[in-house]
Design a protein around this motif. Structure first.
Motif, short mmCIF file in Angstrom:
data_model
loop_
_atom_site.label_atom_id
_atom_site.label_comp_id
_atom_site.label_asym_id
_atom_site.label_seq_id
_atom_site.Cartn_x
_atom_site.Cartn_y
_atom_site.Cartn_z
N VAL A 216 0.77 -1.23 0.06
CA VAL A 216 0.15 0.20 0.01
C VAL A 216 0.85 1.36 -0.05
CG1 VAL A 216 -1.87 1.15 1.25
CG2 VAL A 216 -1.68 -1.13 1.53
N THR A 217 0.75 2.19 -1.05
CA THR A 217 1.69 3.19 -1.06
C THR A 217 1.09 4.39 -0.87
OG1 THR A 217 1.17 3.53 -3.53
CG2 THR A 217 3.12 1.92 -2.87
N GLN B 120 4.13 0.19 1.98
CA GLN B 120 3.79 -0.52 3.18
C GLN B 120 3.10 -1.61 3.21
OE1 GLN B 120 1.38 2.56 4.87
NE2 GLN B 120 3.31 3.37 6.13
N LYS B 121 3.47 -2.80 3.82
CA LYS B 121 2.96 -4.08 4.03
C LYS B 121 2.28 -3.68 5.53
CE LYS B 121 3.61 -7.14 0.94
NZ LYS B 121 2.63 -7.83 0.19
N TRP B 122 0.89 -4.06 5.79
CA TRP B 122 0.34 -3.86 6.92
C TRP B 122 0.01 -5.15 7.50
CZ3 TRP B 122 -0.43 0.19 10.12
CH2 TRP B 122 -0.22 1.48 9.27
N PHE B 123 0.02 -5.39 8.77
CA PHE B 123 -0.20 -6.65 9.33
C PHE B 123 -1.38 -6.43 10.43
CE2 PHE B 123 3.83 -7.35 7.84
CZ PHE B 123 3.67 -8.75 7.77
N LEU B 124 -2.49 -7.01 10.54
CA LEU B 124 -3.33 -7.09 11.63
C LEU B 124 -2.87 -8.08 12.71
CD1 LEU B 124 -6.34 -6.70 12.53
CD2 LEU B 124 -7.12 -8.44 11.41
N ARG C 187 -7.91 3.77 4.96
CA ARG C 187 -8.98 3.22 4.43
C ARG C 187 -8.76 1.91 3.77
NH1 ARG C 187 -10.84 8.53 2.53
NH2 ARG C 187 -12.00 9.22 3.97
N VAL C 188 -7.76 1.93 2.87
CA VAL C 188 -7.42 0.53 2.30
C VAL C 188 -7.19 -0.51 3.29
CG1 VAL C 188 -5.79 -0.74 0.86
CG2 VAL C 188 -6.54 1.65 0.06
N VAL C 189 -6.10 -0.34 4.22
CA VAL C 189 -5.78 -1.26 5.27
C VAL C 189 -7.21 -1.93 5.95
CG1 VAL C 189 -4.51 -1.41 7.59
CG2 VAL C 189 -3.39 -0.37 5.39
N LEU C 190 -7.87 -0.59 6.46
CA LEU C 190 -9.36 -1.16 7.22
C LEU C 190 -9.97 -2.01 6.25
CD1 LEU C 190 -10.13 2.07 9.05
CD2 LEU C 190 -9.50 -0.15 9.97
N GLN C 191 -10.07 -1.74 5.07
CA GLN C 191 -11.12 -2.51 3.99
C GLN C 191 -10.66 -3.98 3.94
OE1 GLN C 191 -11.61 -0.57 0.44
NE2 GLN C 191 -12.92 -2.20 -0.47
N GLU C 192 -9.24 -4.20 3.76
CA GLU C 192 -8.76 -5.56 3.51
C GLU C 192 -8.27 -6.11 4.93
OE1 GLU C 192 -4.82 -7.61 1.51
OE2 GLU C 192 -5.21 -5.40 1.06
N LEU C 193 -8.13 -5.74 6.01
CA LEU C 193 -7.92 -6.28 7.15
C LEU C 193 -8.87 -6.34 7.99
CD1 LEU C 193 -4.06 -5.50 7.90
CD2 LEU C 193 -5.04 -7.27 6.35
#
Length: 158
Positions: A78-79, A100-104, A147-153
């Protein structure tokens, strides 16, 4: 490089840390009062994404790997681009933004595992919040990423 689009993105790992009731950890940046964010930081040479995320979690908020359960990771990077007023001022001017790579992750222990008084503190205070408040309190140039991180994770249940 004269054109900022020629600059690379800084590789980074981010952590969407939740508690047992699904609230999200945010910290208020020491250097930007009123700016809240989730823990994140650069990926060191030789580190994989998850190792970097766990290291950053401990460095920024004192939470050790044994205190969390890693539940998911974003499929892709995610950029975001830095706003013009920050270009050339952060990260030695070497990057135009971050990928970024995001982790839940879920905190398995209680709140006493959290300690923002770290060796190099980044946060003045912290709290648990909900997704709507998170999106209104984050610095505007990171809002689309969150928004992208919340939507995906953490997709909303219908």
């Amino acid at each position: 490089m004269s054109n900022t689009s020629d600059l690379p993105y800084r590789p980074c790992a981010g952590i969407l840390l939740t508690n047992k009731v699904g609230q999200i950890f945010v910290g208020e940046r020491i250097d930007m009062p009123g700016a809240w964010q989730m823990p994140q930081g650069g990926i060191d040479d030789g580190e994989n994404h998850e190792e970097a995320a766990l290291r950053e979690l401990e460095e920024e908020i004192g939470v050790r790997p044994r205190h969390v359960e890693v539940l998911a990771c974003t499929k892709d990077w995610v950029t975001y681009n830095l706003p013009a007023h920050l270009l050339g001022k952060v990260w030695g001017g070497k990057y135009r933004g971050q990928k970024q790579k995001w982790f839940l992750m879920r905190l398995k222990s209680n709140d006493t595992a959290i300690n923002i008084a770290t060796e190099h503190p980044e946060f003045a205070r912290w709290k648990w919040t909900d997704r709507e408040s998170l999106l209104t309190e984050i610095v505007p140039f990171k809002r689309a990423v969150y928004r992208v991180v919340l939507q995906e994770l953490m997709p909303e249940q219908s």
